[in-house]
Motif scaffolding. Structure first.
Motif, PDB file in Angstrom:
ATOM      1  N   SER A   1       0.852  -1.186   0.000  1.00 42.14           N
ATOM      2  CA  SER A   1       0.000   0.000   0.000  1.00 42.14           C
ATOM      3  C   SER A   1       0.890   1.240   0.000  1.00 42.14           C
ATOM      4  CB  SER A   1      -0.922   0.010   1.224  1.00 42.14           C
ATOM      5  OG  SER A   1      -1.810  -1.087   1.179  1.00 42.14           O
ATOM      6  N   PRO A   2       0.392   2.362  -0.514  1.00 42.72           N
ATOM      7  CA  PRO A   2       1.234   3.563  -0.637  1.00 42.72           C
ATOM      8  C   PRO A   2       1.532   4.190   0.716  1.00 42.72           C
ATOM      9  CG  PRO A   2      -1.037   4.075  -1.189  1.00 42.72           C
ATOM     10  CD  PRO A   2      -0.974   2.588  -1.005  1.00 42.72           C
ATOM     11  N   ARG A   3       2.523   5.065   0.729  1.00 40.23           N
ATOM     12  CA  ARG A   3       2.876   5.817   1.926  1.00 40.23           C
ATOM     13  C   ARG A   3       3.035   7.291   1.562  1.00 40.23           C
ATOM     14  NH1 ARG A   3       1.689   1.557   3.796  1.00 40.23           N
ATOM     15  NH2 ARG A   3       2.557   0.530   5.648  1.00 40.23           N
ATOM     16  N   ARG A   4       2.755   8.138   2.530  1.00 39.97           N
ATOM     17  CA  ARG A   4       2.963   9.569   2.340  1.00 39.97           C
ATOM     18  C   ARG A   4       4.447   9.890   2.286  1.00 39.97           C
ATOM     19  NH1 ARG A   4       0.039  12.500   6.983  1.00 39.97           N
ATOM     20  NH2 ARG A   4       0.461  10.590   8.163  1.00 39.97           N
ATOM     21  N   ASP A   5       4.771  11.078   1.805  1.00 35.96           N
ATOM     22  CA  ASP A   5       6.149  11.530   1.773  1.00 35.96           C
ATOM     23  C   ASP A   5       6.603  11.879   3.183  1.00 35.96           C
ATOM     24  OD1 ASP A   5       8.392  12.495  -0.163  1.00 35.96           O
ATOM     25  OD2 ASP A   5       8.191  14.094   1.337  1.00 35.96           O
ATOM     26  N   VAL A   6       7.890  11.740   3.446  1.00 38.29           N
ATOM     27  CA  VAL A   6       8.414  12.043   4.768  1.00 38.29           C
ATOM     28  C   VAL A   6       8.054  13.462   5.183  1.00 38.29           C
ATOM     29  CG1 VAL A   6      10.523  12.329   6.122  1.00 38.29           C
ATOM     30  CG2 VAL A   6      10.303  10.399   4.564  1.00 38.29           C
ATOM     31  N   ALA A   7       8.134  14.396   4.262  1.00 37.54           N
ATOM     32  CA  ALA A   7       7.831  15.802   4.601  1.00 37.54           C
ATOM     33  C   ALA A   7       6.419  15.966   5.122  1.00 37.54           C
ATOM     34  CB  ALA A   7       8.055  16.686   3.378  1.00 37.54           C
ATOM     35  N   ASP A   8       5.518  15.093   4.725  1.00 37.34           N
ATOM     36  CA  ASP A   8       4.114  15.214   5.142  1.00 37.34           C
ATOM     37  C   ASP A   8       3.876  14.767   6.571  1.00 37.34           C
ATOM     38  OD1 ASP A   8       3.434  16.110   2.600  1.00 37.34           O
ATOM     39  OD2 ASP A   8       2.977  14.103   1.858  1.00 37.34           O
ATOM     40  N   VAL A   9       4.843  14.052   7.167  1.00 37.46           N
ATOM     41  CA  VAL A   9       4.639  13.560   8.537  1.00 37.46           C
ATOM     42  C   VAL A   9       5.549  14.266   9.547  1.00 37.46           C
ATOM     43  CG1 VAL A   9       3.847  11.316   7.728  1.00 37.46           C
ATOM     44  CG2 VAL A   9       6.271  11.638   8.245  1.00 37.46           C
ATOM     45  N   LEU A  10       6.275  15.284   9.095  1.00 38.64           N
ATOM     46  CA  LEU A  10       7.133  16.067   9.986  1.00 38.64           C
ATOM     47  C   LEU A  10       6.391  17.320  10.443  1.00 38.64           C
ATOM     48  CD1 LEU A  10      10.573  15.869   8.144  1.00 38.64           C
ATOM     49  CD2 LEU A  10       9.673  14.370   9.943  1.00 38.64           C
ATOM     50  N   VAL A  11       6.438  17.602  11.709  1.00 36.34           N
ATOM     51  CA  VAL A  11       5.796  18.806  12.259  1.00 36.34           C
ATOM     52  C   VAL A  11       6.832  19.572  13.067  1.00 36.34           C
ATOM     53  CG1 VAL A  11       3.503  17.781  12.303  1.00 36.34           C
ATOM     54  CG2 VAL A  11       4.979  17.578  14.301  1.00 36.34           C
ATOM     55  N   GLY A  12       6.590  20.903  13.195  1.00 42.97           N
ATOM     56  CA  GLY A  12       7.524  21.755  13.932  1.00 42.97           C
ATOM     57  C   GLY A  12       7.302  21.693  15.415  1.00 42.97           C
TER      58      GLY A  12
END
Length: 318
Positions: free
Chosen positions: A307-318
């Motif tokens: 199954s697909p996965r989101r990009d790493v940038a999409d799961v990083l928060v400040g």
């Protein structure tokens, strides 16, 4: 004082987002905070019907934490993990703080190499039995994470599990809201989450021992019945607190990666856990005083479709 940096964060998050989650909802986020890496729940991705209590969310977050810890150890920057580190910040489910530098162990290298190869394979497995030494490794992987794993042996145990699982599946199939929610996470060929048809199980047939969710309506090819005597594992914990469920997620991922490293495929069976009466029946059938947290099937099979996965940038928060 050793501190993690942004490259460590990206490495941990890239591994963490490969963890399994119900409907591939990916309910996690990662951030760097005071030199530590934190794993956070993303409440907007919690399934409001199927997981209104947050059990599946916490299993997924525990699995993501295990992957993140592996990635850091592989890079020679191991972490000490604290689950639920701040009662005033309930969305922070794990904090990974730097431990003394050391090279990774052989096991850490092998399990980390399996992170990107592990995915739920919902297709029929071959009848080849799982060797006894591999079964021992799976049980040990659960034990070292503070959980237990029962592997069902023999048709009597499998038939009993099958009846409980099918009963729970029928309850969920009759729930219109439940089915509507599942549909929203299905057939997402161009999305970065959810279950694409190619990764879904084929439509259930009367002879199937284990119920499969209908994510796509595909009919199986002739002669591709599911294995008549699958290896079914049930992973559980002594308690059923939030902490126990996070521990179960870590153990689940340790077991699944161990299976992947051994050349095995796996897929999760959550219906008996989702329905309270079925879960209690399952607990009593095992003769356990603890709480079953997830079931799964393991075996040898042809390659499936991740199954697909989101990009790493999409799961990083400040």
């Amino acid at each position: 004082m050793t501190r993690y940096d942004s490259s460590d964060l990206r490495r941990a998050a890239a591994a963490g987002l490969q963890a399994p989650s119900m409907y591939n909802s990916q309910p996690w986020a990662f951030r760097l905070h005071d030199g530590a890496i934190e794993v956070l729940a993303d409440p907007g991705r919690q399934l409001s019907v199927a997981d209104h209590g947050g059990w599946a969310l916490r299993l997924a977050l525990g699995a993501a934490t295990f992957n993140a810890k592996l990635a850091l150890a592989w890079a020679g920057t191991p972490a000490e993990v604290k689950l639920l580190p701040d009662l005033d910040a309930p969305d922070v489910v794990a904090r990974l703080t730097p431990a003394p530098h050391r090279p990774p162990t052989y096991t850490e290298r092998d399990l980390y190499a399996a992170v990107e190869r592990r995915y739920s394979n919902r297709h029929p497995f071959w009848p080849d039995p799982v060797p006894a030494d591999v079964r021992v490794r799976l049980i040990e992987a659960a034990r070292v994470e503070g959980t237990w794993l029962d592997l069902l042996v023999g048709m009597t145990a499998l038939t009993g599990f099958s009846e409980i699982a099918h009963s729970a599946d029928r309850v969920l199939r009759r729930d219109g809201r439940y089915q509507a929610e599942m549909i929203t996470w299905t057939d997402t060929e161009s999305a970065t989450d959810g279950i694409p048809v190619a990764a879904a199980a084929s439509v259930a047939e009367a002879q199937d021992l284990i119920p499969q969710r209908n994510f796509g309506g595909r009919r199986r090819a002739p002669g591709r019945d599911y294995e008549p005597e699958p290896l079914v594992g049930i992973l559980g914990t002594a308690g059923d607190r939030k902490l126990d469920q996070l521990m179960a997620g870590q153990a689940l991922q340790h077991v699944l990666l161990t299976a992947t490293d051994a050349g095995l495929s796996s897929s999760l069976i959550s219906q008996p856990i989702e329905v309270p009466t079925a879960r209690d029946q399952l607990r009593r059938s095992l003769g356990r005083s603890g709480f079953p947290q997830i079931a799964f099937r393991i075996g040898y099979g042809q390659p499936g479709h991740p199954s697909p996965r989101r990009d790493v940038a999409d799961v990083l928060v400040g």
